[in-house]
Design an enzyme around this catalytic site. Structure first.
Site: not given
Lengths: 325, 325
Positions: A186, A214, A216-217, A237-238, A240
């Site tokens: 990301t 889907r 994500g964050d 970033t990571g 989600g």
């Protein structure tokens, strides 16, 4: 106010061969954003601040490079397509725009910025996100034009995961559904402009093999992106799902508001996430006084920033490449 | 631990003729949720807590009634279709599930609960949300079966807004794009079960005339729904874009964590929203010690709760109908 821009290029198990392309790309993105901050003029009158325009431009650079999991180079869904999430927020009026599961656009961050700048709504997902993009005359590109060889190979390995050997392959670093480790490329940027305005932007292709639709964050306010002039601009970033459940970006800003130092604020939010829901990753931030935060709890995180005419960057812990800009 | 359930049925300019149907519906929903809390057994083993099952059941009752803007009775998009958003969160493991822009399902909250209980992902939007629902054997219903006469009339008035007279019509209360006033009949429930677990659930049809694919605050963690056993379970209702930008649910929980009384915590978050981004609405909450919060800054908000064998409900300020359950 001295302008500052910080970008990240994803956190996780970044394979050695991809470190240099990521560093090069982040430096390019920082130079582009910093140039806009130094000009200190809003070029596209729809933007609420120079900071918002600078983070959009920096993220656009990262989206266009294969080294990152966003725009061209995004990882592929279970169906083998690119579906992108992006979000932007600015700290003066708390304006926010986001898209989830958008397809067939070159730069998802441009669409998110148009949502923020031009729509009464804040967040569009699925086919409606593309319909909004079309209404704003964002050109449609082919789905194929967004697929990189790296992303295609990563999906092949995901589909044939029973055949994975010990041989190390770059594609191993692609973020995969159900895998708590792995790289999550990301991208994001945060900026402080000369007027004291903050902005944050984040963009991603998500996880290899993710189910269609889907989210994500990344596009979610308070999870992947957050900005408030009274607090900080934050991009994360990571994994989600973990960043969503722990609302990491807003949690970082809470610690900044309590007076924590920037890196400690990030660390505390990551610690909360790790303890309550697991998962790893990192974040970058900048405050209105120009304090910079760069912290992660994964193996590596790519980062770069510019301020005072210097460009700093790194990918490993205790690394700091310093050059003039 | 004495179980508690609180529901809301939307906030705003609720027309007089719709007050009684809303009160009746909220009482029915509270009775259903309270029955599950008193039985104190998880009926569907996928649920992480009795509280999570109780809020899902209560919201399902509200979705099925025309008096509310969720499930059957949802307001219609620019295209004249029902697109629903729903989210659920539980406070033990911070598990969270949400759907955005889902169509052709009777109960969006059931799909959100399945996302929380059965998926590695947290949030599905657009066609992917329906694909996930299908994978979980959620029956598809016709789009027509979700459209109420009230919602159809509201869209007609929206499309012919130049013809609006001073004559008062129930449809005037339907939440409309670009209108900062008006009713927003989103529904929600929060619960504390006998094991001390908290959960929150929220469901909505959004705004009359909303663009296709628009996601509001309802399914977004920290905006329309939030739960943490160490803080509170919260469900909000109001102008979605404002609740998103001010991250109202998480902001309420922050004030609870600082030790604010429940109603003060809600008021402070609504004040922040009003000052920074405008907009009105309300929220309900319950804490692990059983403290209840019910507060709004719009004209009316429908609410009801059960604890200690009594059922309380109201719609106007200073109103409290009290009956045994």
């Amino acid at each position: 106010m001295k302008p500052v821009i910080v970008v990240h290029g994803g956190a996780g198990e970044i394979s050695d061969s991809r470190v240099q392309p990521k560093l090069d790309g982040m430096r390019k993105a920082v130079r582009e954003g910093y140039r806009i901050l130094q000009q200190n003029q809003i070029l596209d009158a729809d933007f609420p601040s120079v900071a918002a325009e600078a983070v959009t431009a920096a993220v656009r650079v990262l989206e266009d490079l294969e080294a990152f999991n966003a725009g061209y180079g995004s990882v592929l869904t279970e169906d083998g397509e690119v579906e992108m999430d992006a979000g932007i927020m600015e700290g003066k009026n708390l304006a926010y725009g986001a898209v989830g599961g958008i397809v067939k656009v070159k730069n998802a961050i441009d669409v998110a910025a148009k949502v923020m700048n031009k729509s009464e709504h804040c967040f569009f997902a699925g086919a409606g996100a593309n319909r909004f993009a079309e209404s704003q005359h964002v050109p449609e590109v082919s789905g194929e034009s967004l697929k990189s060889p790296f992303a295609i190979r990563a999906l092949e390995r995901f589909r044939n995961s029973e055949n994975i050997t010990n041989e190390i392959d770059d594609a191993d670093e692609a973020p995969i559904v159900g895998k708590k480790e792995g790289s999550r490329g990301t991208v994001g940027a945060v900026a402080l402009d000369a007027h004291g305005h903050l902005a944050a932007a984040t963009s991603t292709g998500g996880l290899t093999g993710k189910l269609v639709g889907r989210i994500g964050d990344t596009p979610v306010i308070g999870a992947g992106v957050y900005a408030d002039n009274d607090s900080a601009a934050i991009s994360t970033t990571g994994l989600g799902e973990s960043f969503l459940r722990a609302l990491v970006a807003r949690r970082i800003s809470e610690h900044v508001e309590k007076g924590e130092k920037s890196n400690v604020a990030i660390k505390r939010a990551l610690d909360f996430m790790e303890q309550r829901v697991g998962g790893d990753g990192g974040a970058v931030l900048v405050t209105q006084s120009g304090d910079i935060g760069i912290e992660w709890n994964s193996t590596r995180m790519g980062w770069a920033y510019a301020c005072n005419g210097r460009l700093h960057s790194g990918c490993n812990r205790h690394e700091d490449f310093d050059e003039s800009i």
